[in-house]
Design an enzyme around this catalytic site. Structure first.
Site, PDB file in Angstrom:
ATOM      1  N   ASN A 148      47.744  22.034  48.559  1.00  0.00           N
ATOM      2  CA  ASN A 148      47.554  23.464  48.807  1.00  0.00           C
ATOM      3  C   ASN A 148      47.919  23.860  50.238  1.00  0.00           C
ATOM      4  O   ASN A 148      48.302  24.992  50.482  1.00  0.00           O
ATOM      5  CB  ASN A 148      46.094  23.852  48.547  1.00  0.00           C
ATOM      6  CG  ASN A 148      45.790  25.285  48.940  1.00  0.00           C
ATOM      7  OD1 ASN A 148      46.322  26.225  48.345  1.00  0.00           O
ATOM      8  ND2 ASN A 148      44.957  25.464  49.973  1.00  0.00           N
TER       9      ASN A 148
ATOM     10  N   ASP B   2      48.677  27.588  54.563  1.00  0.00           N
ATOM     11  CA  ASP B   2      48.744  27.646  53.103  1.00  0.00           C
ATOM     12  C   ASP B   2      50.181  27.549  52.587  1.00  0.00           C
ATOM     13  O   ASP B   2      51.024  28.404  52.870  1.00  0.00           O
ATOM     14  CB  ASP B   2      48.111  28.965  52.644  1.00  0.00           C
ATOM     15  CG  ASP B   2      47.599  28.882  51.232  1.00  0.00           C
ATOM     16  OD1 ASP B   2      46.784  27.978  50.955  1.00  0.00           O
ATOM     17  OD2 ASP B   2      48.040  29.687  50.393  1.00  0.00           O
TER      18      ASP B   2
ATOM     19  N   ARG C 259      43.136  13.191  41.862  1.00  0.00           N
ATOM     20  CA  ARG C 259      42.124  14.220  42.050  1.00  0.00           C
ATOM     21  C   ARG C 259      42.857  15.263  42.889  1.00  0.00           C
ATOM     22  O   ARG C 259      43.307  14.958  44.001  1.00  0.00           O
ATOM     23  CB  ARG C 259      40.921  13.645  42.808  1.00  0.00           C
ATOM     24  CG  ARG C 259      39.819  14.658  43.160  1.00  0.00           C
ATOM     25  CD  ARG C 259      39.876  15.085  44.611  1.00  0.00           C
ATOM     26  NE  ARG C 259      38.723  15.915  44.989  1.00  0.00           N
ATOM     27  CZ  ARG C 259      38.708  16.724  46.038  1.00  0.00           C
ATOM     28  NH1 ARG C 259      39.756  16.804  46.828  1.00  0.00           N
ATOM     29  NH2 ARG C 259      37.651  17.445  46.310  1.00  0.00           N
TER      30      ARG C 259
ATOM     31  N   ASP D  14      43.072  18.389  45.166  1.00  0.00           N
ATOM     32  CA  ASP D  14      42.178  19.114  46.072  1.00  0.00           C
ATOM     33  C   ASP D  14      42.422  20.622  46.019  1.00  0.00           C
ATOM     34  O   ASP D  14      43.561  21.073  45.869  1.00  0.00           O
ATOM     35  CB  ASP D  14      42.450  18.602  47.495  1.00  0.00           C
ATOM     36  CG  ASP D  14      41.539  19.210  48.543  1.00  0.00           C
ATOM     37  OD1 ASP D  14      40.335  18.898  48.501  1.00  0.00           O
ATOM     38  OD2 ASP D  14      42.013  19.986  49.395  1.00  0.00           O
TER      39      ASP D  14
ATOM     40  N   HIS E 251      42.532  27.373  44.972  1.00  0.00           N
ATOM     41  CA  HIS E 251      43.376  28.067  45.943  1.00  0.00           C
ATOM     42  C   HIS E 251      44.853  28.011  45.597  1.00  0.00           C
ATOM     43  O   HIS E 251      45.702  28.347  46.413  1.00  0.00           O
ATOM     44  CB  HIS E 251      43.094  27.504  47.337  1.00  0.00           C
ATOM     45  CG  HIS E 251      41.633  27.542  47.650  1.00  0.00           C
ATOM     46  ND1 HIS E 251      40.994  28.693  47.998  1.00  0.00           N
ATOM     47  CD2 HIS E 251      40.665  26.587  47.553  1.00  0.00           C
ATOM     48  CE1 HIS E 251      39.692  28.452  48.148  1.00  0.00           C
ATOM     49  NE2 HIS E 251      39.474  27.171  47.879  1.00  0.00           N
TER      50      HIS E 251
ATOM     51  N   GLU F  70      39.917  19.802  41.471  1.00  0.00           N
ATOM     52  CA  GLU F  70      38.727  20.291  42.144  1.00  0.00           C
ATOM     53  C   GLU F  70      38.709  21.811  42.095  1.00  0.00           C
ATOM     54  O   GLU F  70      39.509  22.482  42.774  1.00  0.00           O
ATOM     55  CB  GLU F  70      38.685  19.841  43.608  1.00  0.00           C
ATOM     56  CG  GLU F  70      37.340  20.164  44.242  1.00  0.00           C
ATOM     57  CD  GLU F  70      37.401  20.834  45.598  1.00  0.00           C
ATOM     58  OE1 GLU F  70      36.339  20.984  46.218  1.00  0.00           O
ATOM     59  OE2 GLU F  70      38.499  21.236  46.035  1.00  0.00           O
TER      60      GLU F  70
HETATM   61  C1  QV4 Z   1      37.102  26.733  61.203  1.00  0.00           C
HETATM   62  C2  QV4 Z   1      36.581  28.034  60.638  1.00  0.00           C
HETATM   63  C3  QV4 Z   1      37.733  28.932  60.260  1.00  0.00           C
HETATM   64  C4  QV4 Z   1      38.535  29.156  61.518  1.00  0.00           C
HETATM   65  C5  QV4 Z   1      38.990  27.808  62.096  1.00  0.00           C
HETATM   66  C6  QV4 Z   1      39.697  28.023  63.421  1.00  0.00           C
HETATM   67  O1  QV4 Z   1      35.792  27.771  59.479  1.00  0.00           O
HETATM   68  O2  QV4 Z   1      37.278  30.151  59.729  1.00  0.00           O
HETATM   69  O3  QV4 Z   1      39.656  29.944  61.205  1.00  0.00           O
HETATM   70  O4  QV4 Z   1      37.903  26.928  62.300  1.00  0.00           O
HETATM   71  O5  QV4 Z   1      40.411  26.871  63.777  1.00  0.00           O
HETATM   72  C7  QV4 Z   1      37.441  22.023  58.897  1.00  0.00           C
HETATM   73  C8  QV4 Z   1      36.248  22.632  59.593  1.00  0.00           C
HETATM   74  C9  QV4 Z   1      36.337  24.144  59.569  1.00  0.00           C
HETATM   75  C10 QV4 Z   1      37.636  24.569  60.247  1.00  0.00           C
HETATM   76  C11 QV4 Z   1      38.779  23.916  59.494  1.00  0.00           C
HETATM   77  C12 QV4 Z   1      40.124  24.217  60.108  1.00  0.00           C
HETATM   78  O6  QV4 Z   1      35.047  22.207  58.966  1.00  0.00           O
HETATM   79  O7  QV4 Z   1      35.228  24.690  60.252  1.00  0.00           O
HETATM   80  O8  QV4 Z   1      37.766  25.994  60.162  1.00  0.00           O
HETATM   81  O9  QV4 Z   1      38.614  22.467  59.476  1.00  0.00           O
HETATM   82  O10 QV4 Z   1      40.212  23.710  61.395  1.00  0.00           O
HETATM   83  C13 QV4 Z   1      37.105  19.666  54.205  1.00  0.00           C
HETATM   84  C14 QV4 Z   1      35.847  20.156  54.873  1.00  0.00           C
HETATM   85  C15 QV4 Z   1      36.091  21.381  55.695  1.00  0.00           C
HETATM   86  C16 QV4 Z   1      37.231  21.139  56.674  1.00  0.00           C
HETATM   87  C17 QV4 Z   1      38.466  20.821  55.841  1.00  0.00           C
HETATM   88  C18 QV4 Z   1      39.716  20.583  56.673  1.00  0.00           C
HETATM   89  O11 QV4 Z   1      34.870  20.420  53.896  1.00  0.00           O
HETATM   90  O12 QV4 Z   1      34.913  21.693  56.445  1.00  0.00           O
HETATM   91  O13 QV4 Z   1      37.449  22.289  57.500  1.00  0.00           O
HETATM   92  O14 QV4 Z   1      38.195  19.602  55.110  1.00  0.00           O
HETATM   93  O15 QV4 Z   1      39.526  19.572  57.596  1.00  0.00           O
HETATM   94  C19 QV4 Z   1      35.684  25.574  49.114  1.00  0.00           C
HETATM   95  C20 QV4 Z   1      36.990  25.205  48.420  1.00  0.00           C
HETATM   96  C21 QV4 Z   1      37.046  23.740  48.051  1.00  0.00           C
HETATM   97  C22 QV4 Z   1      36.655  22.836  49.221  1.00  0.00           C
HETATM   98  C23 QV4 Z   1      35.264  23.257  49.689  1.00  0.00           C
HETATM   99  C24 QV4 Z   1      34.772  22.438  50.852  1.00  0.00           C
HETATM  100  O16 QV4 Z   1      37.187  26.008  47.272  1.00  0.00           O
HETATM  101  O17 QV4 Z   1      38.353  23.450  47.627  1.00  0.00           O
HETATM  102  O18 QV4 Z   1      35.287  24.618  50.090  1.00  0.00           O
HETATM  103  N1  QV4 Z   1      36.735  21.412  48.896  1.00  0.00           N
HETATM  104  C25 QV4 Z   1      37.945  20.619  49.183  1.00  0.00           C
HETATM  105  C26 QV4 Z   1      37.601  19.234  49.709  1.00  0.00           C
HETATM  106  C27 QV4 Z   1      37.036  19.370  51.097  1.00  0.00           C
HETATM  107  C28 QV4 Z   1      38.091  19.921  52.022  1.00  0.00           C
HETATM  108  C29 QV4 Z   1      38.986  20.898  51.402  1.00  0.00           C
HETATM  109  C30 QV4 Z   1      38.891  21.266  50.086  1.00  0.00           C
HETATM  110  C31 QV4 Z   1      40.134  21.358  52.187  1.00  0.00           C
HETATM  111  O19 QV4 Z   1      36.740  18.582  48.836  1.00  0.00           O
HETATM  112  O20 QV4 Z   1      36.554  18.135  51.581  1.00  0.00           O
HETATM  113  O21 QV4 Z   1      37.449  20.542  53.156  1.00  0.00           O
HETATM  114  O22 QV4 Z   1      41.157  20.385  51.984  1.00  0.00           O
HETATM  115  O23 QV4 Z   1      34.638  25.714  48.177  1.00  0.00           O
HETATM  116 CA    CA Z   2      46.906  28.531  48.465  1.00  0.00          CA
END
Ligand code: QV4
Ligand code: CA
Length: 512
Positions: free
Chosen positions: A115, A182, A210, A212, A216, A248
């Site tokens: 994604n 994105d 799986r 991710d 989205h 997911e």
């Molecule tokens: C932050 C702010 C943003 C801001 C940004 C500025 O939140 O609003 O714009 O800083 O730089 C991490 C940080 C997060 C940060 C982001 C980008 O935690 O605070 O943004 O990086 O720098 C995992 C973690 C996230 C992590 C992400 C990327 O859970 O915290 O973000 O990896 O490193 C939704 C979705 C679902 C998702 C779930 C967690 O629908 O799809 O949220 N689950 C999957 C995975 C999960 C992963 C992702 C998706 C993204 O299982 O582990 O997120 O690949 O429900």
């Molecule tokens: Ca997307």
């Protein structure tokens, strides 16, 4: 001719929904953040001998490396490219692991992130796991290569460029999830690059993915990617086998995007399952075990043949993702083992077992300040191996829930009862329940605050059985408790509410 056509159709529709596990093994284990070398060893020394069907591995592709916070686990959800060096090891180590696991009949499923790339604020440089140069600000990822043309920003209509409102399906799919760049999956070029990445892994021998963050992505775009996927490597899989796909999608109900939109592409994670099971076992909101009589579709879950189920996952065990405080984890070991026992005994869904690492949980106002902490590591940030203690548990902060006797034995239970109907339900209208799986297995649970003392119809043939929760069958004796099943399949169960594990399970292969 007709038959061939029918088989092809069947292959097409079943392929992506069938985990293709071997030797009647039924469960998958997520070895979260494990190194490839440790997974290879674990397949050979533990997973195959104990009936695990497959492993979900952490993302194997090149990812960002972050210092603030220090090497968080979630850096692996920020791709830099599709080269196969990651915190878990090199491409050679990945190939060696896939080969060795396949050779003992354990499938590998890859966590595929298609994604997005890294966060918009990811900076510029070579702080990535293979050391490749990238520039997040300019959206340049030269090893793929992707450039600013390959991202969705033109389509996203929010002021911030991020998803601001989950009720707007266009935002959810075309804007950035927490600032992650994105990808424009409507473009043929992006589809071919993501499909090539997945095909490289298929050719290396993985059994599926799986996927991710599927919420989205537009299902039509995903179909265009999956339509390009190769069949599985015939060294280990039957001719014409399609990769298993599980997506997911977090859908707890009441959201604009629903799991059902993705059923035609493969299975989907059923997040209601763990959230509800946690609530029931914690006895919150008046929930009782006796209400589990119609557990599964009867609870409003997705169709059985579409669901991947789990008690917790790598996100919601630390407050990310969905489910909140109800989710049970290894931190609540007693209830967790009961939840895992229930899940593995019950016929609904393809079951996934979580295998975690410990971190320094530190709550302030209900929020864990250390939910970012990565796996057990050396000072230079490299991941530690998983040492195995003489008592078969894991050391150095690796929890290895999949090795806990109660969980491992219920994984075996599920294999032994595979294909048998849900049967012989009993409850006390409170928190004591029992049910069986045809004439192959029976489980009894006491989550009330008083003892359980009942005689029940188990459906099993008469004889002496070892309870596989308190111990094992060891040759001609039981290391734990014994259950006597008499004529007519009746057996007496006494379970103290103070027991270390207030549940019991017996099955055809735990009979003396
Ligand atoms: C932050 C702010 C943003 C801001 C940004 C500025 O939140 O609003 O714009 O800083 O730089 C991490 C940080 C997060 C940060 C982001 C980008 O935690 O605070 O943004 O990086 O720098 C995992 C973690 C996230 C992590 C992400 C990327 O859970 O915290 O973000 O990896 O490193 C939704 C979705 C679902 C998702 C779930 C967690 O629908 O799809 O949220 N689950 C999957 C995975 C999960 C992963 C992702 C998706 C993204 O299982 O582990 O997120 O690949 O429900
Ligand atoms: Ca997307």
């Amino acid at each position: 001719m007709k038959l061939v056509f029918f088989a092809a159709l069947l292959g097409l529709s079943l392929g992506q929904h069938d985990p293709l596990t071997k030797h009647n093994r039924t469960s998958i284990v997520h070895l979260f953040e494990w190194r490839w070398a440790d997974i290879a060893a674990e397949c050979e020394r533990y997973l195959a001998p104990n009936g695990y069907g497959g492993v979900q591995i952490s993302p194997p592709n090149e990812h960002i490396i972050l210092s603030e916070p220090w090497r968080p686990w979630w850096q692996r959800y920020q791709p830099i490219g599709y080269s196969l060096c990651s915190r878990s090891g090199s491409q050679a180590e990945l190939q060696d692991m896939i080969t060795r696991c396949n050779n003992v009949g354990v499938n590998i499923y890859v966590d595929a992130i298609i994604n997005h790339m890294c966060g918009a604020g990811g900076g510029e440089g070579t702080h990535s796991s293979c050391g490749s140069y990238f520039n997040a600000g300019k959206k340049e990822f030269p090893t793929v290569p992707y450039s600013s043309w390959d991202f969705n920003d033109g389509k996203c209509k929010t002021g911030s460029g991020n998803i601001e409102n989950y009720d707007d399906i266009y935002q959810v799919r075309d804007c950035r999830l927490v600032s992650l760049l994105d990808l424009a999956l409507e473009k043929d070029y992006v589809r071919s690059k993501t499909a090539n990445y997945m095909n490289t892994l298929i050719d290396m021998g993985v059994a599926g993915f799986r996927v991710d963050a599927c919420k989205h992505m537009w299902p039509g775009d995903m179909k265009a990617v999956f339509d390009r996927l190769h069949n599985l490597n015939t060294k280990w899989f039957a001719n014409g086998s399609k990769p298993f796909i599980f997506q997911e999608v977090i859908d707890l109900g009441g959201e604009a995007i629903q799991s059902s939109e993705y059923f035609f592409l493969g299975r989907v994670t059923e997040f209601k399952y763990g959230a509800k099971l946690g609530t029931v076992l914690r006895r919150w909101h008046g929930e009782k075990l006796s209400y589990l009589r119609n557990w599964g579709e009867g609870w409003g879950f997705m169709p059985n043949d579409k669901a991947v189920v789990f008690v917790d996952n790598h996100d919601n065990q630390r407050g990310h993702g969905a489910g909140g405080a109800a989710i049970l984890t290894f931190w609540d070991a007693r209830l967790y083992k009961m939840a895992m026992g229930l899940m593995l005994a019950h016929p609904y869904g393809v079951t996934r077992v979580m295998s975690s690492f410990r971190w320094d949980r530190h709550f302030v106002d209900g929020k864990d300040q250390n939910d970012w902490m990565g796996p057990p590591s050396f000072p230079d940030g490299s991941t530690k191996p998983v040492p195995i203690n003489p008592d078969t548990t894991c050391g150095d902060g690796w929890v290895c829930e999949h090795r806990w006797r109660q969980i491992r034995n219920m994984v075996i239970f599920r294999n032994v009862v595979n294909g048998q109907p849900f049967s012989n339900w009993w409850d006390n209208q409170s928190n004591q329940i029992a049910f069986g799986r045809g004439n192959r297995g029976f489980v009894v649970i006491n989550n009330d605050d008083w003892n359980m003392d009942v005689t029940l119809n188990t459906g099993l043939s008469p004889g002496t059985y070892c309870d596989v929760i308190s111990g094992d069958k060891d040759g001609s004796r039981c290391t734990g408790r014994q259950i006597q099943v008499g004529g007519g399949g009746r057996a007496h169960f006494h379970i103290s509410n103070m027991a270390e594990d207030p549940f019991m399970a017996i099955h055809a292969e735990s009979k003396l």
